[in-house]
Design an enzyme around this catalytic site. Structure first.
Site, PDB file in Angstrom:
ATOM      1  N   SER A   7      35.918 -26.347  -2.630  1.00 27.79           N
ATOM      2  CA  SER A   7      35.403 -26.068  -3.978  1.00 27.79           C
ATOM      3  C   SER A   7      36.442 -26.509  -4.999  1.00 27.79           C
ATOM      4  O   SER A   7      37.590 -26.039  -4.965  1.00 27.79           O
ATOM      5  CB  SER A   7      35.128 -24.574  -4.123  1.00 27.79           C
ATOM      6  OG  SER A   7      35.025 -24.267  -5.504  1.00 27.79           O
ATOM      7  N   HIS A  32      32.150 -29.253  -2.981  1.00 26.21           N
ATOM      8  CA  HIS A  32      31.401 -28.160  -3.605  1.00 26.21           C
ATOM      9  C   HIS A  32      31.807 -28.041  -5.082  1.00 26.21           C
ATOM     10  O   HIS A  32      32.999 -27.942  -5.407  1.00 26.21           O
ATOM     11  CB  HIS A  32      31.715 -26.854  -2.865  1.00 26.21           C
ATOM     12  CG  HIS A  32      30.901 -25.685  -3.288  1.00 26.21           C
ATOM     13  ND1 HIS A  32      29.613 -25.448  -2.831  1.00 26.21           N
ATOM     14  CD2 HIS A  32      31.184 -24.660  -4.134  1.00 26.21           C
ATOM     15  CE1 HIS A  32      29.153 -24.325  -3.369  1.00 26.21           C
ATOM     16  NE2 HIS A  32      30.080 -23.837  -4.176  1.00 26.21           N
ATOM     17  N   ASP A  34      31.157 -25.933  -8.598  1.00 28.25           N
ATOM     18  CA  ASP A  34      30.646 -24.667  -9.135  1.00 28.25           C
ATOM     19  C   ASP A  34      30.355 -24.784 -10.629  1.00 28.25           C
ATOM     20  O   ASP A  34      31.268 -24.957 -11.428  1.00 28.25           O
ATOM     21  CB  ASP A  34      31.680 -23.562  -8.899  1.00 28.25           C
ATOM     22  CG  ASP A  34      31.760 -23.188  -7.429  1.00 28.25           C
ATOM     23  OD1 ASP A  34      30.707 -22.851  -6.856  1.00 28.25           O
ATOM     24  OD2 ASP A  34      32.862 -23.241  -6.869  1.00 28.25           O
ATOM     25  N   MET A  36      29.007 -22.923 -13.912  1.00 29.41           N
ATOM     26  CA  MET A  36      28.835 -21.561 -14.444  1.00 29.41           C
ATOM     27  C   MET A  36      28.596 -21.629 -15.954  1.00 29.41           C
ATOM     28  O   MET A  36      29.218 -22.444 -16.637  1.00 29.41           O
ATOM     29  CB  MET A  36      30.098 -20.731 -14.182  1.00 29.41           C
ATOM     30  CG  MET A  36      30.521 -20.718 -12.721  1.00 29.41           C
ATOM     31  SD  MET A  36      31.866 -19.552 -12.454  1.00 29.41           S
ATOM     32  CE  MET A  36      32.306 -19.939 -10.754  1.00 29.41           C
ATOM     33  N   HIS A  65      26.487 -26.191  -7.018  1.00 28.39           N
ATOM     34  CA  HIS A  65      26.075 -24.784  -6.944  1.00 28.39           C
ATOM     35  C   HIS A  65      25.872 -24.294  -8.374  1.00 28.39           C
ATOM     36  O   HIS A  65      26.834 -24.116  -9.119  1.00 28.39           O
ATOM     37  CB  HIS A  65      27.195 -24.015  -6.216  1.00 28.39           C
ATOM     38  CG  HIS A  65      27.020 -22.538  -6.163  1.00 28.39           C
ATOM     39  ND1 HIS A  65      28.033 -21.684  -5.767  1.00 28.39           N
ATOM     40  CD2 HIS A  65      25.951 -21.730  -6.445  1.00 28.39           C
ATOM     41  CE1 HIS A  65      27.608 -20.430  -5.819  1.00 28.39           C
ATOM     42  NE2 HIS A  65      26.348 -20.433  -6.235  1.00 28.39           N
ATOM     43  N   MET A  67      25.266 -21.735 -10.967  1.00 27.70           N
ATOM     44  CA  MET A  67      25.316 -20.300 -11.302  1.00 27.70           C
ATOM     45  C   MET A  67      24.988 -20.199 -12.785  1.00 27.70           C
ATOM     46  O   MET A  67      25.839 -19.862 -13.627  1.00 27.70           O
ATOM     47  CB  MET A  67      26.712 -19.745 -10.986  1.00 27.70           C
ATOM     48  CG  MET A  67      26.934 -19.571  -9.492  1.00 27.70           C
ATOM     49  SD  MET A  67      28.678 -19.422  -9.059  1.00 27.70           S
ATOM     50  CE  MET A  67      29.113 -21.146  -9.011  1.00 27.70           C
ATOM     51  N   MET A 136      26.313 -15.882  -0.571  1.00 30.12           N
ATOM     52  CA  MET A 136      27.544 -15.575  -1.304  1.00 30.12           C
ATOM     53  C   MET A 136      28.264 -14.440  -0.590  1.00 30.12           C
ATOM     54  O   MET A 136      27.685 -13.363  -0.378  1.00 30.12           O
ATOM     55  CB  MET A 136      27.232 -15.144  -2.742  1.00 30.12           C
ATOM     56  CG  MET A 136      26.764 -16.238  -3.672  1.00 30.12           C
ATOM     57  SD  MET A 136      27.814 -17.700  -3.781  1.00 30.12           S
ATOM     58  CE  MET A 136      29.385 -17.008  -4.307  1.00 30.12           C
ATOM     59  N   PHE A 142      34.116 -16.320  -9.893  1.00 27.36           N
ATOM     60  CA  PHE A 142      35.552 -16.616  -9.856  1.00 27.36           C
ATOM     61  C   PHE A 142      35.966 -17.039  -8.450  1.00 27.36           C
ATOM     62  O   PHE A 142      35.395 -16.565  -7.467  1.00 27.36           O
ATOM     63  CB  PHE A 142      36.360 -15.374 -10.260  1.00 27.36           C
ATOM     64  CG  PHE A 142      35.989 -14.881 -11.631  1.00 27.36           C
ATOM     65  CD1 PHE A 142      36.548 -15.436 -12.773  1.00 27.36           C
ATOM     66  CD2 PHE A 142      35.027 -13.877 -11.773  1.00 27.36           C
ATOM     67  CE1 PHE A 142      36.169 -14.994 -14.038  1.00 27.36           C
ATOM     68  CE2 PHE A 142      34.644 -13.429 -13.031  1.00 27.36           C
ATOM     69  CZ  PHE A 142      35.216 -13.995 -14.170  1.00 27.36           C
ATOM     70  N   GLY A 143      36.984 -17.894  -8.396  1.00 24.31           N
ATOM     71  CA  GLY A 143      37.594 -18.233  -7.115  1.00 24.31           C
ATOM     72  C   GLY A 143      38.612 -17.168  -6.738  1.00 24.31           C
ATOM     73  O   GLY A 143      38.962 -16.306  -7.545  1.00 24.31           O
ATOM     74  N   GLY A 144      39.070 -17.239  -5.500  1.00 29.30           N
ATOM     75  CA  GLY A 144      40.175 -16.384  -5.066  1.00 29.30           C
ATOM     76  C   GLY A 144      39.846 -14.920  -4.877  1.00 29.30           C
ATOM     77  O   GLY A 144      40.749 -14.079  -4.861  1.00 29.30           O
ATOM     78  N   ASP A 174      29.928 -18.958   1.006  1.00 24.62           N
ATOM     79  CA  ASP A 174      30.784 -19.281  -0.144  1.00 24.62           C
ATOM     80  C   ASP A 174      31.455 -18.015  -0.669  1.00 24.62           C
ATOM     81  O   ASP A 174      30.773 -17.081  -1.095  1.00 24.62           O
ATOM     82  CB  ASP A 174      29.894 -19.908  -1.229  1.00 24.62           C
ATOM     83  CG  ASP A 174      30.644 -20.351  -2.470  1.00 24.62           C
ATOM     84  OD1 ASP A 174      31.887 -20.328  -2.476  1.00 24.62           O
ATOM     85  OD2 ASP A 174      29.960 -20.739  -3.440  1.00 24.62           O
ATOM     86  N   GLY A 175      32.788 -18.023  -0.644  1.00 27.21           N
ATOM     87  CA  GLY A 175      33.552 -16.936  -1.249  1.00 27.21           C
ATOM     88  C   GLY A 175      34.499 -16.276  -0.268  1.00 27.21           C
ATOM     89  O   GLY A 175      34.066 -15.715   0.749  1.00 27.21           O
ATOM     90  N   GLY A 176      35.793 -16.397  -0.536  1.00 25.19           N
ATOM     91  CA  GLY A 176      36.789 -15.723   0.300  1.00 25.19           C
ATOM     92  C   GLY A 176      36.930 -16.300   1.693  1.00 25.19           C
ATOM     93  O   GLY A 176      37.454 -15.637   2.593  1.00 25.19           O
ATOM     94  N   GLY A 196      37.705 -22.623  -1.632  1.00 26.70           N
ATOM     95  CA  GLY A 196      38.411 -23.068  -2.829  1.00 26.70           C
ATOM     96  C   GLY A 196      39.886 -22.757  -2.737  1.00 26.70           C
ATOM     97  O   GLY A 196      40.725 -23.629  -2.495  1.00 26.70           O
TER      98      GLY A 196
HETATM   99  C1  DX5 Z   1      32.494 -18.377  -6.724  1.00 26.79           C
HETATM  100  C2  DX5 Z   1      32.209 -19.800  -6.359  1.00 26.79           C
HETATM  101  C3  DX5 Z   1      32.931 -20.283  -5.173  1.00 26.79           C
HETATM  102  C4  DX5 Z   1      34.430 -20.263  -5.301  1.00 26.79           C
HETATM  103  C5  DX5 Z   1      34.991 -20.004  -3.946  1.00 26.79           C
HETATM  104  O1  DX5 Z   1      31.642 -17.972  -7.714  1.00 26.79           O
HETATM  105  O2  DX5 Z   1      30.828 -19.998  -6.114  1.00 26.79           O
HETATM  106  O3  DX5 Z   1      32.492 -21.561  -4.757  1.00 26.79           O
HETATM  107  O4  DX5 Z   1      34.970 -21.469  -5.788  1.00 26.79           O
HETATM  108  O5  DX5 Z   1      36.340 -19.835  -4.086  1.00 26.79           O
HETATM  109  P1  DX5 Z   1      37.213 -19.105  -2.978  1.00 26.79           P
HETATM  110  O6  DX5 Z   1      37.102 -19.918  -1.733  1.00 26.79           O
HETATM  111  O7  DX5 Z   1      38.578 -19.164  -3.587  1.00 26.79           O
HETATM  112  O8  DX5 Z   1      36.691 -17.710  -2.821  1.00 26.79           O
HETATM  113 ZN    ZN Z   2      30.211 -21.951  -5.122  1.00 26.72          ZN
END
Ligand code: DX5
Ligand code: ZN
Length: 224
Positions: A7, A32, A34, A36, A65, A67, A136, A142-144, A174-176, A196
Site C-alpha cells: 500500500s 494497492h 488507498d 480517502m 481501494h 474509501m 478490512m 490510516f496506515g500502521g 487489508d490492515g495490520g 503498508g
Molecule cells: C487503511 C488502508 C490500508 C492501509 C494499510 O485504511 O485501507 O490499505 O494502507 O496499512 P497497514 O498495512 O500499515 O495497516
Molecule cells: Zn486499503
C-alpha cells in the site's frame, strides 16, 4: 495464488515511483492505492491524477481501494487514470449491484470491501458478481494500525461460502498485515495481502517484501 499488494499509503509520496518499483521487483505483484475523501473515513489522501502519474511508471495491476462516499461517481475517472482493480465499500453503496456492474462494464475487476463490524452475510447476494472481496482487518482511514484478530473469522466464512457455492471470487485482506499476522490471514483463506507499514515503514522495503512473501507462501503450502 498468494500475492502481496504493498500500500503506497506508507510510502514517501514525494518519491512514489522510486519507492514502488523496487518492491515490485522484489516480488510484490499488485500495487494497492488507498483513496480517502475525508467523509467516508476521517482522512484525505489522493485522487485520479496520482493514479494516472503512477500508471506511467508501474506495469503491475493498480488496485484502487475507494474509501469514499458516492464511489459510483468517480469510477470512470479512476479507470481512465489506469486503475485495473477497483473496490468499493459495501457500507458506502446503496446500489451495490449497480456499482459493481459499472466497474466491470468499464473493463476493470470489481471488488467489494467490508469494515470490521460489517458481517459477511451482507454480501450474500453480491458474491456471484464480484471478482474479489476485501476484508478490512483494521478500521479504514490510516496506515500502521493494529490487526483486529476477529476479522479472521470473516475470511474463513468467505472461503467456506466460496467452496459451498463453487464461486470464483478472490479474498484480499487489508490492515495490520505484518510478519506476525500474515500467516494467520493466509491460514484463514486470504490470498491477496495488502501491507503498508510492514513494507515501507522501516528497514529495506525489498527485504520486507521477500520476508512477508516467504511466510505467506509457507502458510499457503501447509494449508494446501
Ligand atoms: C487503511 C488502508 C490500508 C492501509 C494499510 O485504511 O485501507 O490499505 O494502507 O496499512 P497497514 O498495512 O500499515 O495497516
Ligand atoms: Zn486499503
Amino acid at each position: 495464488m498468494i500475492e502481496l499488494a504493498p500500500s503506497i499509503l506508507s510510502a514517501d509520496f514525494a518519491r512514489l515511483s522510486e519507492q514502488v518499483n523496487p518492491v515490485l521487483e522484489a516480488g510484490a505483484t499488485v500495487l494497492h492505492i488507498d483513496v480517502m475523501d475525508g467523509h467516508f473515513v476521517p482522512n484525505i489522501t489522493i485522487g485520479p491524477p496520482v493514479v494516472a502519474a503512477l500508471r506511467k511508471h508501474v506495469k503491475a495491476p493498480l488496485d484502487v481501494h475507494l474509501m469514499i462516499e458516492n464511489p459510483d461517481n468517480y469510477i470512470p475517472a479512476f479507470i481512465d487514470a489506469g486503475a485495473d482493480w477497483i473496490s468499493v465499500h459495501q457500507e458506502a453503496c446503496v446500489h451495490l449491484d449497480r456499482v459493481v456492474q459499472h466497474i466491470r462494464s468499464r473493463g476493470a475487476l470489481a471488488g467489494v470491501v467490508i469494515n470490521p463490524a460489517t458481517p459477511v452475510a451482507t454480501l450474500s447476494d453480491i458474491l456471484e458478481a464480484v471478482d474479489y472481496v476485501l476484508v478490512m482487518s483494521v478500521n479504514p482511514g490510516f496506515g500502521g494500525q493494529k490487526f483486529i484478530p476477529r476479522t479472521l473469522g470473516k475470511i474463513r466464512h468467505l472461503a467456506e461460502l466460496r467452496a459451498q457455492r463453487s464461486l470464483g471470487f478472490r479474498i484480499e485482506v487489508d490492515g495490520g498485515i505484518a510478519l506476525d499476522t500474515i500467516e494467520a490471514a493466509v491460514q484463514a483463506g486470504a490470498e491477496i495481502l495488502v501491507a503498508g507499514n510492514a513494507v515501507f515503514g522501516r528497514g529495506d522495503s525489498r527485504q520486507n517484501v521477500r520476508e512477508l512473501l516467504q511466510v505467506a507462501r509457507v502458510a499457503a503450502s501447509l494449508k494446501a
